[in-house]
Scaffold this motif. Sequence first.
Motif, mmCIF file in Angstrom:
data_model
loop_
_atom_site.group_PDB
_atom_site.id
_atom_site.type_symbol
_atom_site.label_atom_id
_atom_site.label_comp_id
_atom_site.label_asym_id
_atom_site.label_seq_id
_atom_site.Cartn_x
_atom_site.Cartn_y
_atom_site.Cartn_z
ATOM 1 N N GLU A 52 0.855 -1.198 0.000
ATOM 2 C CA GLU A 52 0.000 0.000 0.000
ATOM 3 C C GLU A 52 0.888 1.244 0.000
ATOM 4 O OE1 GLU A 52 -3.467 0.022 2.538
ATOM 5 O OE2 GLU A 52 -3.222 -2.123 2.954
ATOM 6 N N TYR A 53 0.666 2.126 -1.009
ATOM 7 C CA TYR A 53 1.535 3.283 -1.193
ATOM 8 C C TYR A 53 0.716 4.540 -1.450
ATOM 9 C CZ TYR A 53 4.774 -0.572 -2.071
ATOM 10 O OH TYR A 53 5.489 -1.734 -1.966
ATOM 11 N N ALA A 54 1.370 5.671 -1.195
ATOM 12 C CA ALA A 54 0.819 6.979 -1.556
ATOM 13 C C ALA A 54 1.912 7.755 -2.263
ATOM 14 C CB ALA A 54 0.347 7.734 -0.319
ATOM 15 N N VAL A 55 1.554 8.417 -3.354
ATOM 16 C CA VAL A 55 2.512 9.231 -4.106
ATOM 17 C C VAL A 55 1.979 10.653 -4.157
ATOM 18 C CG1 VAL A 55 3.807 9.519 -6.241
ATOM 19 C CG2 VAL A 55 3.155 7.216 -5.478
ATOM 20 N N LEU A 56 2.743 11.579 -3.589
ATOM 21 C CA LEU A 56 2.334 12.981 -3.515
ATOM 22 C C LEU A 56 3.054 13.807 -4.560
ATOM 23 C CD1 LEU A 56 2.539 13.393 0.363
ATOM 24 C CD2 LEU A 56 0.445 13.587 -0.979
ATOM 25 N N THR A 57 2.313 14.718 -5.195
ATOM 26 C CA THR A 57 2.920 15.674 -6.115
ATOM 27 C C THR A 57 2.900 17.057 -5.484
ATOM 28 O OG1 THR A 57 0.850 16.273 -7.238
ATOM 29 C CG2 THR A 57 2.066 14.351 -8.086
ATOM 30 N N LYS A 58 3.754 17.923 -5.994
ATOM 31 C CA LYS A 58 3.821 19.287 -5.471
ATOM 32 C C LYS A 58 2.599 20.103 -5.873
ATOM 33 C CE LYS A 58 6.494 20.964 -9.448
ATOM 34 N NZ LYS A 58 7.775 21.552 -9.900
ATOM 35 N N PHE A 59 1.841 19.629 -6.889
ATOM 36 C CA PHE A 59 0.678 20.400 -7.345
ATOM 37 C C PHE A 59 -0.632 19.890 -6.747
ATOM 38 C CE2 PHE A 59 2.307 17.665 -10.788
ATOM 39 C CZ PHE A 59 1.276 16.747 -10.925
ATOM 40 N N GLY A 60 -0.563 19.282 -5.578
ATOM 41 C CA GLY A 60 -1.769 19.041 -4.784
ATOM 42 C C GLY A 60 -2.503 17.744 -5.004
ATOM 43 N N THR A 61 -1.862 16.743 -5.608
ATOM 44 C CA THR A 61 -2.542 15.460 -5.812
ATOM 45 C C THR A 61 -1.865 14.361 -5.005
ATOM 46 O OG1 THR A 61 -1.212 14.790 -7.738
ATOM 47 C CG2 THR A 61 -3.188 16.125 -8.151
ATOM 48 N N VAL A 62 -2.629 13.325 -4.742
ATOM 49 C CA VAL A 62 -2.087 12.125 -4.122
ATOM 50 C C VAL A 62 -2.643 10.918 -4.869
ATOM 51 C CG1 VAL A 62 -3.957 12.087 -2.386
ATOM 52 C CG2 VAL A 62 -1.850 10.777 -1.995
ATOM 53 N N THR A 63 -1.761 9.984 -5.177
ATOM 54 C CA THR A 63 -2.164 8.753 -5.855
ATOM 55 C C THR A 63 -1.960 7.586 -4.902
ATOM 56 O OG1 THR A 63 -1.550 9.620 -8.018
ATOM 57 C CG2 THR A 63 -1.785 7.227 -7.825
ATOM 58 N N PHE A 64 -3.026 6.863 -4.626
ATOM 59 C CA PHE A 64 -2.959 5.711 -3.730
ATOM 60 C C PHE A 64 -2.834 4.430 -4.547
ATOM 61 C CE2 PHE A 64 -5.293 8.855 -1.113
ATOM 62 C CZ PHE A 64 -4.436 8.881 -0.022
ATOM 63 N N TRP A 65 -1.925 3.588 -4.130
ATOM 64 C CA TRP A 65 -1.689 2.291 -4.771
ATOM 65 C C TRP A 65 -2.150 1.193 -3.821
ATOM 66 C CZ3 TRP A 65 1.656 1.386 -9.295
ATOM 67 C CH2 TRP A 65 2.041 2.576 -9.941
ATOM 68 N N ASN A 66 -3.205 0.489 -4.203
ATOM 69 C CA ASN A 66 -3.751 -0.624 -3.408
ATOM 70 C C ASN A 66 -4.006 -0.226 -1.955
ATOM 71 O OD1 ASN A 66 -3.751 -2.319 -5.578
ATOM 72 N ND2 ASN A 66 -2.373 -3.852 -4.697
ATOM 73 N N THR A 67 -4.515 0.975 -1.772
ATOM 74 C CA THR A 67 -4.717 1.499 -0.418
ATOM 75 C C THR A 67 -6.186 1.434 -0.040
ATOM 76 O OG1 THR A 67 -2.879 3.033 -0.793
ATOM 77 C CG2 THR A 67 -4.295 3.464 1.107
ATOM 78 N N THR A 68 -6.457 0.960 1.175
ATOM 79 C CA THR A 68 -7.829 0.906 1.649
ATOM 80 C C THR A 68 -8.373 2.312 1.838
ATOM 81 O OG1 THR A 68 -7.160 0.852 3.978
ATOM 82 C CG2 THR A 68 -7.385 -1.275 2.837
ATOM 83 N N GLU A 69 -9.671 2.452 1.770
ATOM 84 C CA GLU A 69 -10.305 3.764 1.891
ATOM 85 C C GLU A 69 -10.021 4.390 3.249
ATOM 86 O OE1 GLU A 69 -12.485 6.866 0.132
ATOM 87 O OE2 GLU A 69 -11.804 4.962 -0.726
ATOM 88 N N SER A 70 -10.063 3.582 4.315
ATOM 89 C CA SER A 70 -9.839 4.116 5.665
ATOM 90 C C SER A 70 -8.409 4.629 5.820
ATOM 91 C CB SER A 70 -10.131 3.045 6.715
ATOM 92 O OG SER A 70 -9.307 1.901 6.518
ATOM 93 N N LEU A 71 -7.436 3.882 5.306
ATOM 94 C CA LEU A 71 -6.045 4.318 5.407
ATOM 95 C C LEU A 71 -5.809 5.555 4.541
ATOM 96 C CD1 LEU A 71 -3.193 3.957 6.431
ATOM 97 C CD2 LEU A 71 -2.787 2.278 4.611
ATOM 98 N N ALA A 72 -6.427 5.608 3.366
ATOM 99 C CA ALA A 72 -6.289 6.769 2.492
ATOM 100 C C ALA A 72 -6.832 8.025 3.171
ATOM 101 C CB ALA A 72 -7.021 6.521 1.174
#
Length: 280
Positions: A52-72
């Motif tokens: 389970e991963y999160a990828v943050l960009t400097k322009f305000g987005t986050v991309t979740f990889w196989n992440t549960t809704e509660s953890l996200a």
Amino acid sequence: MTPKTKRPPTTYSLKTRYLGEQTDLKKIQENVRKYHYLNRDHPLVIQLLDHEYAVLTKFGTVTFWNTTESLANQFIKEVTPYIKNVNPLYDYTDTLKVHIGPGAERVSFEELHIQNLDVEKMKIISYVSGQSAALDRYENDINERLDELGKVVENLKTSGRTRSTQGSLLRQVGHILSVKQNAVSNISLFDKPDETWERAELEKLYNELHSEYELRDRFDVLNEKIDFLSENNTTLLNFISSQKSNFLELIIIILIAIEIILFLPDWLPFFRDLFWRLFG
């Protein structure tokens, strides 16, 4: 550096969310320390749990990889203080399935097939997905401005007047121009990630995703709408300025007439004597 997982899945479900205008990645690294950071540059890849991963960009987005809704949701709550102009009502998202395994690599709007996955590829995929979600937000902003302009034009057509003021129109122009600046500067639509210059396969992946998401075409359409709005708002500003100028001229004429009327009684004896001398 590759993600630390014992048995990497063969399919990742991605969900990208637009949270706000800018993310301070440095402050997040300094203050949110409970997770494992797989890199320190942009985009920022964070391992939340195994697989389970999160990828943050400097322009305000986050991309979740196989992440549960509660953890996200928990993660978003933790990083929100370091994101500029967060709006919980934003609903700009993108989803993608990433399949990993042998065979030909191919890209579609909803699925991506690649032979292997590493942190650099996670960055590229999340980066383009984030650009698309952020562009959704700016497209929606401009469409709302077009709707507002339509109402102004309709009112002008039916009543011959506009309820807009110079101040409100100037704010509109400022907002429209800021959308263009953010689209070009903040989400870096025309700047390739540094990784693409180092590995040809990353450049190929980036170009294919960029093309599949039609980012260039979407920006061109957005730019045309921005130019249209700017031109029409300038026309309305000139119209209001002309109306105001005509009104001021009328006020000056009325004031001169009033002044003449007020001083006319004092000059009546003079004009009467002059008349009798000339014609009497």
